[in-house]
Design a protein around this motif. Structure first.
Motif, mmCIF file in Angstrom:
data_model
loop_
_atom_site.group_PDB
_atom_site.id
_atom_site.type_symbol
_atom_site.label_atom_id
_atom_site.label_comp_id
_atom_site.label_asym_id
_atom_site.label_seq_id
_atom_site.Cartn_x
_atom_site.Cartn_y
_atom_site.Cartn_z
ATOM 1 N N TRP A 196 -16.880 86.048 109.739
ATOM 2 C CA TRP A 196 -15.730 85.339 110.305
ATOM 3 C C TRP A 196 -15.991 85.003 111.773
ATOM 4 O O TRP A 196 -15.781 83.871 112.220
ATOM 5 C CB TRP A 196 -14.485 86.196 110.142
ATOM 6 C CG TRP A 196 -13.256 85.656 110.790
ATOM 7 C CD1 TRP A 196 -12.609 84.488 110.521
ATOM 8 C CD2 TRP A 196 -12.504 86.268 111.835
ATOM 9 N NE1 TRP A 196 -11.501 84.343 111.324
ATOM 10 C CE2 TRP A 196 -11.421 85.424 112.138
ATOM 11 C CE3 TRP A 196 -12.638 87.465 112.535
ATOM 12 C CZ2 TRP A 196 -10.483 85.732 113.124
ATOM 13 C CZ3 TRP A 196 -11.705 87.780 113.508
ATOM 14 C CH2 TRP A 196 -10.638 86.917 113.789
ATOM 15 N N LEU B 134 -16.493 81.163 113.634
ATOM 16 C CA LEU B 134 -15.759 80.664 114.796
ATOM 17 C C LEU B 134 -16.701 80.282 115.937
ATOM 18 O O LEU B 134 -16.524 79.252 116.593
ATOM 19 C CB LEU B 134 -14.762 81.723 115.261
ATOM 20 C CG LEU B 134 -13.631 82.037 114.288
ATOM 21 C CD1 LEU B 134 -12.752 83.152 114.834
ATOM 22 C CD2 LEU B 134 -12.791 80.800 113.999
ATOM 23 N N THR C 143 -7.584 82.475 113.666
ATOM 24 C CA THR C 143 -8.531 81.397 113.369
ATOM 25 C C THR C 143 -7.947 80.048 113.763
ATOM 26 O O THR C 143 -8.623 79.205 114.369
ATOM 27 C CB THR C 143 -8.886 81.394 111.875
ATOM 28 O OG1 THR C 143 -9.499 82.646 111.539
ATOM 29 C CG2 THR C 143 -9.855 80.263 111.548
#
Length: 240
Positions: free
Chosen positions: A66, A70, A159
């Motif tokens: 994750w 990003l 996010t």
């Protein structure tokens, strides 16, 4: 009655035989129950091992993927439009997203999502991007399903903060009142004139909340503050 002792002896033998058969039947039932209990213990141990594996995969792999997604997206946005790096970075982002999806599919049936872990990841990644992060959580026990859904909501909200805003401050608050857990994720970096996104993330969060008799909403203030608010019964049941 000369045969009376023989009759008594036969009766005693018959009684002993009956008792022996009864004892054997009881023993057989207990042995069967013991085998069932042993089989259940083996299944339980296997289930716990699968759950532990799922947690390990999530903590050690998914969170890092994750963060990698990003950071790759940030590098893609910072690259010049005509830079030869942009197609390569786009491929990297897509590959990491696919790897994250594969990990979720593998571990979905037997892993727990850690709310504490997601909050810690949120603070770390926001600060790495130059966004101040303030977190306040309630000192109250939440049901496992509620905790997992809130963790997913924190991840999705953070996010979106990094993808769709230029926030300098993000606040994450979890409070429990009247048996209802309320999550609020707010940030100050949204352009009030920008059109809303067309992603499916918010719809998925609403479905997850609805499955626990909860709800999710968003608020965009004229000054650029955007808030995601989720309300879920702390035990995933009704709102009493």
């Amino acid at each position: 009655m000369p045969h009376l002792p023989h009759i008594v002896l036969l009766a005693l033998l018959a009684l002993l035989g009956t008792l022996l058969i009864a004892a054997l039947l009881v023993l057989a039932v207990r042995l069967r129950r013991l085998r069932v209990m042993q089989a259940e213990a083996v299944r339980q141990a296997a289930a716990e091992a699968r759950e532990q594996f799922g947690r390990d995969v999530h903590d050690l792999v998914s969170s890092r993927l994750w963060l990698a997604t990003l950071r790759s997206e940030l590098a893609y946005r910072l690259a010049d439009d005509d830079s030869p790096l942009r197609p390569a970075l786009a491929d990297v982002v897509q590959s990491i997203r696919q790897a994250s999806a594969d990990i979720r599919n593998v571990t979905r049936s037997f892993r727990d999502v850690s709310l504490a872990s997601e909050l810690a990841n949120a603070r770390a990644v926001l600060r790495a991007y130059g966004t101040d992060c303030k977190i306040e959580t309630a000192d109250a026990e939440l049901g496992d399903e509620v905790s997992a859904v809130l963790a997913i909501m924190v991840r999705e909200a953070v996010t979106n903060v990094l993808r769709h805003s230029r926030a300098t401050l993000c606040t994450i608050e979890i409070v429990v009142r009247g048996g209802v857990a309320t999550l609020t994720v707010a940030n100050d970096g949204v352009d009030p004139t920008a059109p809303p996104g067309d992603g499916t993330g918010l719809g998925n969060l609403r479905k997850r909340a609805a499955a626990l008799n909860g709800m999710v909403g968003t608020v965009l203030d004229p000054d650029g503050w955007f808030r995601l608010v989720a309300e879920i019964p702390r035990r995933g049941g009704d709102r009493r």
